[in-house]
Design a protein around this motif. Structure first.
Motif, mmCIF file in Angstrom:
data_model
loop_
_atom_site.group_PDB
_atom_site.id
_atom_site.type_symbol
_atom_site.label_atom_id
_atom_site.label_comp_id
_atom_site.label_asym_id
_atom_site.label_seq_id
_atom_site.Cartn_x
_atom_site.Cartn_y
_atom_site.Cartn_z
ATOM 1 N N UNK A 1 0.366 26.130 24.440
ATOM 2 C CA UNK A 1 0.998 26.202 22.621
ATOM 3 C C UNK A 1 0.603 27.832 22.434
ATOM 4 N N UNK A 2 1.462 29.305 23.395
ATOM 5 C CA UNK A 2 0.281 30.603 23.261
ATOM 6 C C UNK A 2 1.140 30.757 21.237
ATOM 7 N N UNK A 3 0.411 31.369 20.707
ATOM 8 C CA UNK A 3 0.847 32.289 19.627
ATOM 9 C C UNK A 3 0.384 33.781 18.876
ATOM 10 N N UNK A 4 0.567 34.355 18.656
ATOM 11 C CA UNK A 4 0.368 36.136 18.295
ATOM 12 C C UNK A 4 0.929 36.102 17.092
ATOM 13 N N UNK A 5 0.204 35.948 16.061
ATOM 14 C CA UNK A 5 0.173 35.635 14.434
ATOM 15 C C UNK A 5 -0.689 36.976 13.712
ATOM 16 N N UNK A 6 0.539 38.010 14.151
ATOM 17 C CA UNK A 6 0.375 39.171 13.433
ATOM 18 C C UNK A 6 1.491 40.021 13.468
ATOM 19 N N UNK B 1 1.421 24.445 42.765
ATOM 20 C CA UNK B 1 0.807 23.261 41.445
ATOM 21 C C UNK B 1 1.424 24.007 40.358
ATOM 22 N N UNK B 2 1.525 23.226 39.206
ATOM 23 C CA UNK B 2 2.769 23.117 38.463
ATOM 24 C C UNK B 2 1.830 23.594 36.904
ATOM 25 N N UNK B 3 1.897 24.518 36.664
ATOM 26 C CA UNK B 3 0.886 24.709 35.425
ATOM 27 C C UNK B 3 1.472 23.490 33.827
ATOM 28 N N UNK B 4 0.451 23.869 33.111
ATOM 29 C CA UNK B 4 0.852 22.873 31.760
ATOM 30 C C UNK B 4 2.236 23.066 30.809
ATOM 31 N N UNK B 5 2.801 22.113 30.495
ATOM 32 C CA UNK B 5 3.898 22.784 30.235
ATOM 33 C C UNK B 5 3.461 23.751 28.903
ATOM 34 N N UNK B 6 4.650 24.610 29.323
ATOM 35 C CA UNK B 6 4.092 25.977 27.781
ATOM 36 C C UNK B 6 4.027 26.782 28.272
ATOM 37 N N UNK B 7 2.961 26.874 29.833
ATOM 38 C CA UNK B 7 2.709 28.260 29.948
ATOM 39 C C UNK B 7 3.486 29.404 30.559
ATOM 40 N N UNK B 8 4.976 28.729 30.129
ATOM 41 C CA UNK B 8 6.264 30.929 30.404
ATOM 42 C C UNK B 8 6.316 30.983 29.038
ATOM 43 N N UNK B 9 5.062 30.973 27.898
ATOM 44 C CA UNK B 9 5.507 31.002 26.630
ATOM 45 C C UNK B 9 6.933 31.539 26.701
#
Ligand SMILES: Cc1cc2nc3c(=O)[nH]c(=O)nc-3n(C[C@H](O)[C@H](O)[C@H](O)COP(=O)(O)OP(=O)(O)OC[C@H]3O[C@@H](n4cnc5c(N)ncnc54)[C@H](O)[C@@H]3O)c2cc1C
Ligand code: SF4
Length: 585
Positions: free
Chosen positions: A125-130, A508-516
């Motif tokens: 889970x990629x989050x940008x808090x700004x 290789x399938x990347x972890x769920x969420x990788x696509x953002x």
């Protein structure tokens, strides 16, 4: 930009929660309708040009652009073997970042995972808090959806259709193109409609080779359609046109704002109208409701720094905190009238969560370019997009829906895919000889929106501000895995057909969420029993509540979501302003 004090005694026309693509667009549209708007953002306003330093050379950076030693960014393996919220095993790292936060330039933009924990199944889970959220660092691929997506159920029977068609949103895509700027080339494809493009970038030698070869297979490769202004925007004094400086490569934004970001593209111009009050460091923890009417009355927020609690009121509340945070906020907002969480009489909030599957791809060498002099190939905001070709005219026997590839070729600041081994002069020579010949691409495929893929609130774990964390119940299914196998096979097949020497093929399938690219946690629909929002992203249950980010998506399509998020939001906010004027909210 001067931030205004929140007037706690005032009832604003509208409160917008979140300042990314969705929140920025809501602020822009509503203030241009003359509404008095309060924009609340959980993170800080960063001196973004100083953070990004797009033109800094690696040797001028103490860590050569990497994170400082006290920080760690999660790797692919750590996502798969460690469970969030990433406790023991990471003691040495003072700051823990998602995989995208691996550079010095993003360390203040991307959240600290420890302060913002989540639990449940693995998820990157990629989050940008700004201020501006993820738009400060997004990859800019700006694609439209079509009726192949909006009416996908009609084609294969799976899921639900959207309550809108392409013709409903097309005028708003046009508005977004003209207001924010987009570069690309018209292709006249029914499944990937064209935008109103500014000056296109150029494909380089190997990309043209691939394009020509694909054309013989009936497949289309086009210039990267980037949400970047290449001609400039006379109506926006905060943004420059793209100078093709090649810094786009370095996942870390554009410090002259040729690439769209929400602050310079939307929020600062909205503030110039005099109708927008901005409050950063405002972590909204609940949408409050009027006990008499059950309608939204405002929000409760906590100051990020002082931990002080505030309540502020508005006639309309607009949730734009990003797909997962918006679902969290609705679930947190329980009351006597809405015991399941706000807007959740259907029980669908948090469900039907979908995104894009990533990983499979190919890297190779254009043999005719080995040993040729270097060319300026990264002086542009992107390489190419290879459009969807599965399940258009024909049905694939193994999976439904489709995928596209993002890719690029040629010389870059750091040589890619040379696969060179050894050391010393011979090694350098090998790298130099091969770097301009590199060509590579990776796929992004539609993850089906399924009810059983969902998020809810963790009963025990809380974030730094004492707010319950999100818990994931989310996994790729069989359709996605079968699609991933096909991605790998077609990637290889297309490179072989183009005559490239293949260096690596990855399945290789990347972890769920990788696509953002998160979508679907409060989907729109005509039936209030099976959807959360109507076609204007207005809650079926609470008519003065709107959720204007990717939450409203009915399916993920395989196209990147941000241009659609903003176009839908513009359409919904036009409707909102009209309804408010008529006294219907
Ligand atoms: C590296 C990267 C590459 C990407 N590439 C692409 C691409 O090529 N094409 C594409 O279409 N998309 C891309 N994306 C995705 C794109 O950035 C998102 O789709 C877009 O930013 C979503 O907008 P949003 O407003 O929903 O969320 P965000 O941009 O995340 O904004 C949400 C904002 O809400 C704030 N917020 C959250 N919770 C609260 C709260 N409780 N109270 C107050 N504020 C809150 C957050 O701090 C944040 O600022 C990429 C993203 C990343 C990170
Ligand atoms: S290539 Fe263009 S969009 Fe990319 S960082 Fe440079 S100026 Fe910005």
């Amino acid at each position: 930009m001067v931030e205004s004090e929140v007037n706690l005694a005032k009832t604003y026309d509208a409160i917008v929660i979140g300042s990314g693509a969705a929140g920025g667009m809501a602020a822009h549209v509503l203030t241009s309708h003359g509404l008095q708007v309060l924009l609340l953002e959980a993170g800080k306003k960063l001196p973004i040009e100083k953070e990004l330093r797009s033109m800094e050379w690696p040797y001028d950076n103490p860590y050569r652009g990497q994170l400082p030693p006290d920080s760690h960014s999660l790797s692919f393996n750590e996502y798969t073997i460690r469970n969030p919220p990433y406790g023991p095993g990471f003691e040495k790292a003072k700051h823990l970042k998602s995989y995208i936060g691996s550079s010095d330039y993003l360390k203040n933009i991307v959240v600290d995972e420890r302060e913002n924990p989540f639990t449940g199944t693995n998820y990157a889970w990629v989050r940008a808090r700004c201020l501006g959220g993820k738009t400060n660092i997004w990859g800019r691929l700006a694609l439209r959806l079509s009726d192949y997506d909006f009416k996908a159920k009609d084609r294969d029977g799976f899921g639900e259709n959207w309550p809108i068609s392409y013709s409903d949103i097309a005028p708003y895509y046009d508005k977004v193109d003209l207001y924010l700027g987009i570069t690309g080339v018209k292709e006249n494809l029914p499944y990937l409609p064209d935008s109103i493009f500014q000056r296109p970038t150029k494909l380089n030698c190997a990309e043209v080779t691939l394009k020509d070869s694909l054309a013989k297979m009936g497949r289309v490769l086009t210039q990267y359609r980037a949400g970047v202004t290449t001609d400039g925007l006379k109506h926006n004094k905060y943004r420059s046109r793209c100078y093709g400086r090649g810094a786009c490569e370095r996942k870390g934004g554009c410090d002259i704002h040729a690439a769209f970001d929400s602050p310079t593209g939307l929020i600062y111009p909205a503030m110039d109208t005099g109708n927008l009050a901005l409050r950063t460091n405002a972590v909204v923890r609940e949408i409050t409701v009027d006990p008499q009417t059950g309608k939204a009355s405002g929000v409760r927020f906590i100051d990020n720094q002082t931990m002080k609690d505030y309540v502020v009121h508005a006639k309309v509340v607009i949730v734009a905190a990003s797909t997962l945070e918006s679902a969290r906020l609705l679930l947190l907002s329980k009351s006597r009238q809405h015991p399941n969480g706000l807007a959740n009489s259907s029980g669908h909030v948090g469900h039907n969560f979908c995104e894009h599957i990533m990983g499979p791809g190919v890297a190779g060498r254009a043999k005719n370019l080995v040993g040729k002099p270097s060319t300026l190939d990264d002086g542009r905001p992107g390489g190419f997009y290879l459009t969807r070709f599965r399940n258009l005219a024909e049905k694939h026997p193994k999976f439904i829906r489709g995928y596209g590839f993002e890719g690029g070729s040629g010389s870059t600041m750091f040589p890619r895919g040379t696969d060179a081994h050894g050391f010393g002069a011979a090694f350098k020579e090998e790298v130099r000889k091969n770097q301009g010949a590199f060509v590579g691409m990776g796929a992004f495929g539609e993850v089906l929106a399924r009810y059983e893929n969902y998020v809810d609130l963790d009963p025990f774990v809380k974030d730094k501000w004492g707010i319950p964390a999100l818990r994931f119940h989310y996994k790729f299914g069989d359709n996605e895995h079968r699609m991933a196998e096909d991605m790998k096979e077609t990637a290889q097949e297309m490179f072989e057909a183009a005559g490239f020497e293949i260096v690596n093929v990855s399945g290789r399938v990347l972890t769920e969420g990788w696509s953002i690219h998160e979508m679907g946690t409060a989907r729109m629909g005509s039936d209030p029993k099976t959807s959360v929002l109507n076609q204007f992203q207005q809650s079926h249950d609470v008519k003065n509540l709107f959720v204007v980010d990717g939450s409203a998506f009915v399916n993920a399509s395989c196209q990147n979501p941000t241009w659609t998020i903003m176009s839908l939001c513009w359409r919904s906010c036009d409707y909102l302003a009209d309804e408010l004027k008529k006294g219907n909210l």
